[in-house]
Design an enzyme around this catalytic site. Sequence first.
Site, PDB file in Angstrom:
ATOM      1  N   THR A 178      22.764  64.818  24.318  1.00  0.00           N
ATOM      2  CA  THR A 178      22.218  65.105  25.653  1.00  0.00           C
ATOM      3  C   THR A 178      22.183  66.618  25.906  1.00  0.00           C
ATOM      4  OG1 THR A 178      23.152  63.033  26.469  1.00  0.00           O
ATOM      5  CG2 THR A 178      22.567  64.680  28.122  1.00  0.00           C
ATOM      6  N   VAL A 179      23.322  67.290  25.758  1.00  0.00           N
ATOM      7  CA  VAL A 179      23.394  68.712  26.124  1.00  0.00           C
ATOM      8  C   VAL A 179      22.759  69.595  25.047  1.00  0.00           C
ATOM      9  CG1 VAL A 179      24.908  70.572  26.895  1.00  0.00           C
ATOM     10  CG2 VAL A 179      25.519  68.208  27.409  1.00  0.00           C
ATOM     11  N   ARG A 215      17.606  60.158  13.771  1.00  0.00           N
ATOM     12  CA  ARG A 215      17.547  59.661  15.150  1.00  0.00           C
ATOM     13  C   ARG A 215      16.469  60.409  15.935  1.00  0.00           C
ATOM     14  NH1 ARG A 215      23.215  59.312  18.167  1.00  0.00           N
ATOM     15  NH2 ARG A 215      23.433  57.687  16.589  1.00  0.00           N
ATOM     16  N   GLY A 233      29.070  70.716  35.360  1.00  0.00           N
ATOM     17  CA  GLY A 233      27.697  70.768  34.825  1.00  0.00           C
ATOM     18  C   GLY A 233      26.960  72.062  35.138  1.00  0.00           C
ATOM     19  N   ILE A 292      26.776  73.769  37.970  1.00  0.00           N
ATOM     20  CA  ILE A 292      27.295  74.628  39.047  1.00  0.00           C
ATOM     21  C   ILE A 292      28.084  75.789  38.424  1.00  0.00           C
ATOM     22  CG2 ILE A 292      28.725  74.725  41.121  1.00  0.00           C
ATOM     23  CD1 ILE A 292      28.470  71.717  41.388  1.00  0.00           C
ATOM     24  N   LYS A 315      38.896  69.090  33.696  1.00  0.00           N
ATOM     25  CA  LYS A 315      38.185  70.157  34.423  1.00  0.00           C
ATOM     26  C   LYS A 315      39.112  70.841  35.417  1.00  0.00           C
ATOM     27  CE  LYS A 315      33.738  67.767  33.998  1.00  0.00           C
ATOM     28  NZ  LYS A 315      32.960  66.657  34.535  1.00  0.00           N
TER      29      LYS A 315
END
Length: 439
Positions: free
Chosen positions: A16-17, A52, A137, A139, A208
């Site tokens: 994803t990232v 993939r 994420g 911010i 976090k």
Amino acid sequence: MANLPPVKIGVLGLGTVGSGTLNVLRRNAGEITRRAGRSIEVVAASARDLSRPRPVDTSGIRLTTDPYTLVEDPDIDIVVELIGGVEPARDLVLRAIRHGKHVVTANKQLIALHGNEVFAAAREAGVSVAFEAAVAGGIPVIKTLREALAGNTIQWLAGIINGTCNYILTAMAERAASFDEVLAEAQALGYAEADPAFDIDGVDAAHKLTILAAIAFGIPLDFDRVLCEGIRGLELDDIRYAEQLGYRIKHLAFAVNGTRGIELRVHPTLVPERLMLANVNDVMNAVLICGDAVGPMLLSGAGAGAEPTASSVVGDLVDVVRGLSVEADNRVPSLAFQPDALSEAPMCPAGEIESAYYLRLRAVDQPGVLAEITRILGSLRISIEAIRQPEPAAGAATVPIIILTHTVREAAMDEAIRQIEERPEIEGRITRYRVETFE
Ligand code: NDP
Ligand code: HSE
């Protein structure tokens, strides 16, 4: 600017990232070069399974299934670690550092559990380790705390720092969706950790918070100090009862530098519905920070997802590139405070934490039960703000009782719950959530 050669980066992980980061770097290449002063070129990337299909154009990028070739490649200046988890990420990051490479990572678990080791290695090698994407994420909360608020003594911070939990709680409240169904949605959207138990059990938020607390208070990273409760088992009934009392349930993280020591905790929390935090929904995160000079301030934005997280990763890359010509000792310290100025601080003992509470219990519907419950609470000096006995289901042998208390010490609440649960008229365990009004 035009004469400087491109900075070459290797990306570990194309999930994803990783995919989001490549897309943002490609789409905004011109603006990024104008800001960084040099172009940033992805020369290599790794993934486990190269067959993939991925939502990213990897043309011109050397692809490999062996991430170790990247961290040892003399052609690469910056390694971007987007694999996640502890191993092999820790080993890869340490090797990259030893090979003189700067590192950008989104890996909160790695920083929270092994950050002290990673930053020490980076200092020795004279390289930077940047990790804005590890918390909230998109911010820029780390940069804000570390740089913009450097003139403040940070008194406390609180916020929603797990997008998956917020997505689930929002969907349950708004659509009466089942927990499992919306967790599957959050996974499909790329918000959840590889093991979603990290999200729903509060561990990701605790990672976090460990990072935020170190940067806010100048203490070493120490994950074991966080009181960690998740949203697993939270019932729609509790969301509805909370709404009837004027509250929403959010998964909140708190770091408080109080008179009894530092409190670090993540847990589901009832928040008055009129507050901004109560209205931060879906995958959005928000962090309230209170500095002695600035007062309370709120940062809000997408807390997970491909491009919001890539925004932080690429912001870090630009920062690292801008700092390439700066002596290592003159760069912004990784944890905001100079490494030799980080110091241990006393922690508030768990029993001394103060909070208001929401309690839900089931009791036999007979005279004297409520009086007995209030007697126990009163004997421990716990004052009641509201008490409700909603209509029981037809034919039910027991009735639900909902209690909101005023602020109480955790040790007193533990004792009250123990005594109430011992009563024969009480069925099962008591559900309890903390309440925070920010007053
Ligand atoms: P994904 O699972 O989507 O991607 C992980 C990538 O790493 C994949 O390309 C995978 O290969 C590769 N990979 C996984 N395990 C290994 C291994 N053992 N060796 C080599 N490569 C491996 O994760 P995300 O992109 O969601 O997350 C990456 C990091 O970013 C994590 O630290 C996460 O906590 C953090 N993060 C994630 C956010 C999000 O919204 N998803 C937000 C903020 C931070 P393959 O694709 O072939 O399986
Ligand atoms: N799983 C994390 C979350 C990703 O849902 O918040 C962002 O750190």
